[in-house]
Scaffold this motif. Structure first.
Motif, PDB file in Angstrom:
ATOM      1  N   PHE A 290       0.845  -1.300  -0.103  1.00 16.97           N
ATOM      2  CA  PHE A 290      -0.072   0.033  -0.066  1.00 16.97           C
ATOM      3  C   PHE A 290       0.910   1.461  -0.019  1.00 16.97           C
ATOM      4  CE2 PHE A 290      -3.339  -3.120   1.144  1.00 16.97           C
ATOM      5  CZ  PHE A 290      -4.456  -2.521   0.680  1.00 16.97           C
ATOM      6  N   ARG A 291       2.136   1.282   0.819  1.00 13.36           N
ATOM      7  CA  ARG A 291       3.026   2.315   0.799  1.00 13.36           C
ATOM      8  C   ARG A 291       4.305   2.058   0.484  1.00 13.36           C
ATOM      9  NH1 ARG A 291       0.478   6.631   3.771  1.00 13.36           N
ATOM     10  NH2 ARG A 291       2.677   7.387   4.303  1.00 13.36           N
ATOM     11  N   THR A 292       4.969   2.876  -0.487  1.00 14.82           N
ATOM     12  CA  THR A 292       6.502   2.406  -0.825  1.00 14.82           C
ATOM     13  C   THR A 292       7.141   3.638  -1.445  1.00 14.82           C
ATOM     14  OG1 THR A 292       7.880   0.893  -2.038  1.00 14.82           O
ATOM     15  CG2 THR A 292       5.896   1.804  -3.311  1.00 14.82           C
ATOM     16  N   GLN A 293       8.052   3.599  -1.664  1.00 18.53           N
ATOM     17  CA  GLN A 293       8.976   4.489  -2.183  1.00 18.53           C
ATOM     18  C   GLN A 293       8.403   5.393  -3.368  1.00 18.53           C
ATOM     19  OE1 GLN A 293      13.105   3.776  -3.153  1.00 18.53           O
ATOM     20  NE2 GLN A 293      13.368   5.965  -3.681  1.00 18.53           N
ATOM     21  N   LYS A 294       8.314   6.892  -3.297  1.00 21.22           N
ATOM     22  CA  LYS A 294       7.520   7.533  -4.312  1.00 21.22           C
ATOM     23  C   LYS A 294       8.927   8.224  -5.094  1.00 21.22           C
ATOM     24  CE  LYS A 294       6.855  11.664  -1.588  1.00 21.22           C
ATOM     25  NZ  LYS A 294       5.685  12.318  -1.117  1.00 21.22           N
ATOM     26  N   CYS A 295       8.314   8.004  -6.477  1.00 23.66           N
ATOM     27  CA  CYS A 295       9.335   8.779  -7.402  1.00 23.66           C
ATOM     28  C   CYS A 295       8.458   9.826  -8.264  1.00 23.66           C
ATOM     29  CB  CYS A 295       9.907   7.597  -8.369  1.00 23.66           C
ATOM     30  SG  CYS A 295      10.675   6.226  -7.625  1.00 23.66           S
ATOM     31  N   PRO A 296       8.332  10.991  -7.531  1.00 27.98           N
ATOM     32  CA  PRO A 296       7.461  12.243  -7.897  1.00 27.98           C
ATOM     33  C   PRO A 296       8.246  12.772  -9.220  1.00 27.98           C
ATOM     34  CG  PRO A 296       8.797  12.825  -5.961  1.00 27.98           C
ATOM     35  CD  PRO A 296       8.821  11.377  -6.213  1.00 27.98           C
ATOM     36  N   PRO A 297       7.477  13.311 -10.100  1.00 32.35           N
ATOM     37  CA  PRO A 297       7.619  13.852 -11.330  1.00 32.35           C
ATOM     38  C   PRO A 297       8.451  15.108 -10.966  1.00 32.35           C
ATOM     39  CG  PRO A 297       5.547  14.366 -10.878  1.00 32.35           C
ATOM     40  CD  PRO A 297       5.556  13.361  -9.939  1.00 32.35           C
ATOM     41  N   ARG A 298       9.108  15.738 -11.842  1.00 31.44           N
ATOM     42  CA  ARG A 298      10.042  17.052 -11.408  1.00 31.44           C
ATOM     43  C   ARG A 298       9.118  18.291 -11.342  1.00 31.44           C
ATOM     44  NH1 ARG A 298      15.385  16.237 -15.565  1.00 31.44           N
ATOM     45  NH2 ARG A 298      16.263  14.524 -14.365  1.00 31.44           N
TER      46      ARG A 298
ATOM     47  N   ALA B 219       0.523   6.927 -11.823  1.00 30.54           N
ATOM     48  CA  ALA B 219      -0.066   7.360 -10.538  1.00 30.54           C
ATOM     49  C   ALA B 219       0.740   6.823  -9.472  1.00 30.54           C
ATOM     50  CB  ALA B 219      -1.532   7.428 -10.678  1.00 30.54           C
ATOM     51  N   TRP B 220       0.762   5.339  -9.470  1.00 30.80           N
ATOM     52  CA  TRP B 220       1.650   4.399  -8.604  1.00 30.80           C
ATOM     53  C   TRP B 220       2.885   4.847  -8.178  1.00 30.80           C
ATOM     54  CZ3 TRP B 220       5.602   1.111  -8.713  1.00 30.80           C
ATOM     55  CH2 TRP B 220       5.777   0.475  -7.640  1.00 30.80           C
ATOM     56  N   HIS B 221       3.757   4.990  -9.597  1.00 32.26           N
ATOM     57  CA  HIS B 221       5.230   5.293  -9.488  1.00 32.26           C
ATOM     58  C   HIS B 221       5.416   6.757  -8.852  1.00 32.26           C
ATOM     59  CE1 HIS B 221       9.200   5.032 -10.779  1.00 32.26           C
ATOM     60  NE2 HIS B 221       9.247   6.198 -11.405  1.00 32.26           N
ATOM     61  N   TRP B 222       4.612   7.688  -9.312  1.00 33.98           N
ATOM     62  CA  TRP B 222       4.798   8.961  -8.712  1.00 33.98           C
ATOM     63  C   TRP B 222       4.547   9.166  -7.150  1.00 33.98           C
ATOM     64  CZ3 TRP B 222       2.341  12.128 -13.154  1.00 33.98           C
ATOM     65  CH2 TRP B 222       3.091  11.988 -14.365  1.00 33.98           C
ATOM     66  N   SER B 223       3.674   8.365  -6.949  1.00 26.80           N
ATOM     67  CA  SER B 223       2.904   8.739  -5.199  1.00 26.80           C
ATOM     68  C   SER B 223       3.611   7.363  -4.479  1.00 26.80           C
ATOM     69  CB  SER B 223       1.313   8.638  -5.421  1.00 26.80           C
ATOM     70  OG  SER B 223       0.894   7.520  -5.704  1.00 26.80           O
ATOM     71  N   GLY B 224       3.848   6.315  -5.078  1.00 27.89           N
ATOM     72  CA  GLY B 224       4.030   5.286  -4.000  1.00 27.89           C
ATOM     73  C   GLY B 224       3.102   4.546  -3.220  1.00 27.89           C
ATOM     74  N   ARG B 225       1.668   5.063  -3.538  1.00 25.01           N
ATOM     75  CA  ARG B 225       0.737   5.008  -3.038  1.00 25.01           C
ATOM     76  C   ARG B 225      -0.458   4.137  -3.648  1.00 25.01           C
ATOM     77  NH1 ARG B 225       4.166   6.480  -0.094  1.00 25.01           N
ATOM     78  NH2 ARG B 225       3.887   7.939   1.698  1.00 25.01           N
ATOM     79  N   LEU B 226      -0.882   2.956  -3.088  1.00 22.81           N
ATOM     80  CA  LEU B 226      -1.780   2.077  -4.000  1.00 22.81           C
ATOM     81  C   LEU B 226      -3.068   2.639  -4.173  1.00 22.81           C
ATOM     82  CD1 LEU B 226      -2.358  -0.704  -5.353  1.00 22.81           C
ATOM     83  CD2 LEU B 226      -3.151  -1.700  -3.301  1.00 22.81           C
ATOM     84  N   TRP B 227      -3.627   3.486  -3.046  1.00 20.63           N
ATOM     85  CA  TRP B 227      -4.816   4.104  -2.954  1.00 20.63           C
ATOM     86  C   TRP B 227      -4.904   5.105  -4.190  1.00 20.63           C
ATOM     87  CZ3 TRP B 227      -9.479   2.416  -2.075  1.00 20.63           C
ATOM     88  CH2 TRP B 227      -9.588   1.436  -1.093  1.00 20.63           C
ATOM     89  N   VAL B 228      -3.848   5.714  -4.404  1.00 16.27           N
ATOM     90  CA  VAL B 228      -3.841   6.957  -5.412  1.00 16.27           C
ATOM     91  C   VAL B 228      -3.976   6.166  -6.905  1.00 16.27           C
ATOM     92  CG1 VAL B 228      -2.509   8.679  -6.617  1.00 16.27           C
ATOM     93  CG2 VAL B 228      -2.269   8.298  -4.040  1.00 16.27           C
ATOM     94  N   ALA B 229      -3.302   5.125  -7.066  1.00 18.30           N
ATOM     95  CA  ALA B 229      -3.649   4.282  -8.265  1.00 18.30           C
ATOM     96  C   ALA B 229      -4.709   3.891  -8.463  1.00 18.30           C
ATOM     97  CB  ALA B 229      -2.587   3.393  -8.460  1.00 18.30           C
ATOM     98  N   THR B 230      -5.471   3.338  -7.273  1.00 17.57           N
ATOM     99  CA  THR B 230      -6.639   2.953  -7.330  1.00 17.57           C
ATOM    100  C   THR B 230      -7.825   4.195  -7.536  1.00 17.57           C
ATOM    101  OG1 THR B 230      -6.133   1.181  -5.608  1.00 17.57           O
ATOM    102  CG2 THR B 230      -8.589   1.715  -5.983  1.00 17.57           C
ATOM    103  N   ALA B 231      -7.562   5.356  -6.979  1.00 20.21           N
ATOM    104  CA  ALA B 231      -8.439   6.372  -7.285  1.00 20.21           C
ATOM    105  C   ALA B 231      -8.633   7.058  -8.682  1.00 20.21           C
ATOM    106  CB  ALA B 231      -7.897   7.417  -6.072  1.00 20.21           C
ATOM    107  N   VAL B 232      -7.393   6.831  -9.146  1.00 19.93           N
ATOM    108  CA  VAL B 232      -7.050   7.096 -10.583  1.00 19.93           C
ATOM    109  C   VAL B 232      -7.810   6.198 -11.645  1.00 19.93           C
ATOM    110  CG1 VAL B 232      -5.444   7.620 -12.352  1.00 19.93           C
ATOM    111  CG2 VAL B 232      -5.087   8.538 -10.285  1.00 19.93           C
ATOM    112  N   HIS B 233      -7.849   4.675 -11.087  1.00 20.54           N
ATOM    113  CA  HIS B 233      -8.238   3.977 -11.862  1.00 20.54           C
ATOM    114  C   HIS B 233      -9.661   4.125 -11.974  1.00 20.54           C
ATOM    115  CE1 HIS B 233      -8.182  -0.925 -12.762  1.00 20.54           C
ATOM    116  NE2 HIS B 233      -9.490  -0.106 -13.429  1.00 20.54           N
ATOM    117  N   PHE B 234     -10.408   4.132 -10.624  1.00 23.59           N
ATOM    118  CA  PHE B 234     -11.777   4.296 -10.222  1.00 23.59           C
ATOM    119  C   PHE B 234     -12.594   5.436 -11.027  1.00 23.59           C
ATOM    120  CE2 PHE B 234     -15.209   6.371  -7.785  1.00 23.59           C
ATOM    121  CZ  PHE B 234     -16.209   5.388  -8.043  1.00 23.59           C
ATOM    122  N   LEU B 235     -11.548   6.621 -11.004  1.00 17.08           N
ATOM    123  CA  LEU B 235     -12.028   7.925 -11.715  1.00 17.08           C
ATOM    124  C   LEU B 235     -12.066   7.849 -13.336  1.00 17.08           C
ATOM    125  CD1 LEU B 235     -12.608  10.817 -11.676  1.00 17.08           C
ATOM    126  CD2 LEU B 235     -10.055  11.454 -11.857  1.00 17.08           C
TER     127      LEU B 235
END
Length: 271
Positions: free
Chosen positions: A127-135, A239-255
């Protein structure tokens, strides 16, 4: 029962013990309501034994590798509805979201809802891992804009048409799609698969491979669907790679799925 199961999934990251208790309650109700029967009990027992093997042997590398491989195979079986004993009740059957939409239906999926639990036992950072945010934070806006743009590309490709909907079963769709579809699929393809691939191959390769496999998983719906699912997988993967959060990717998928339902022919254009 389904609200309890959704609550277990919502609690899984911040409160694991509560999530397990809610899952046990939902499982008992599932047996009483004939959503589950004895083969499902065997499946759940095997999963529990594999999890116990991991917990009891934290320093035993062969045991960890074997149990993780077995749990991932179990998660794949749950994803594809291959494991016996699960009778997912149909909620909407043979309906049209709009006059130009293909008739479809959907169920509440108890088996797919188990996937985040299974994979969390394999990978504590699911659910929570290292994020790699965009510049540039503007990339997040572009990512969200990509959702309607990709759907419009599907319109030009002849797979969809613009068609506004507000179906009476919208609430049922939200519950099913958020917890029993989007979260389950993101747990498998982004939280687990893309994360494991990123550990071995780097971010770009992990993103592309996970997205391709996500597209292939939709191949039974046709080549066009598989292509657009792979492209959508890139959006979810970023969304997952930048945030490192599963729920962020899930929210984008659901959206994405909700935008598709509300503003376009769903699930496809009827020719």
């Amino acid at each position: 029962m389904w609200i309890i199961l959704a609550g277990a999934l919502a609690a899984l990251s911040p409160a694991k013990r509560l999530a397990v208790l809610l899952l046990l309650l939902a499982t008992l109700l599932g047996f009483f309501q004939d959503v589950l029967n004895w083969p499902a009990f065997i499946v759940l027992t095997v999963i529990a034994l594999l999890v116990w093997l991991r917990v009891e042997n934290p320093g035993n590398r062969p045991a960890l590798i074997i149990s993780e491989a077995a749990l991932v195979l179990m998660a794949g079986g749950l994803f594809l509805h291959l494991l016996p004993g699960f009778h997912n009740p149909v909620q909407v059957e043979n309906v049209q979201a709009g006059p130009r939409s293909v008739p479809f239906g959907f169920s509440y999926n108890f088996d797919k809802a188990l996937i985040p639990f299974v994979l969390l036992a394999c990978l504590p950072s699911l659910f929570r891992t290292q994020k790699c945010p965009p510049r540039n934070k503007l990339c997040w806006l572009l990512l969200l804009v990509a959702i309607p743009l990709l759907l419009y590309v599907a319109v030009f490709a002849g797979g969809l048409a613009v068609e506004l909907h507000w179906p009476e079963w919208l609430g049922t769709f939200v519950l099913a799609n958020l917890f029993f579809v989007s979260l389950a699929e993101e747990a498998f393809f982004r939280g687990y698969l893309q994360q494991r691939l990123r550990q071995k191959m780097g971010g770009v390769a992990a993103l592309l491979i996970a997205s391709l496999l996500f597209g292939l998983a939709h191949l039974p719906g046709g080549t066009l669907l598989a292509i657009f699912a792979a492209l959508a997988g890139v959006i979810y993967g970023l969304a997952w790679h930048w945030s490192g959060r599963l729920w962020v990717a899930t929210a984008v998928h659901f959206l994405f799925n909700l935008t598709h339902l509300l503003f376009f022919t769903y699930p496809a254009l009827q020719h």
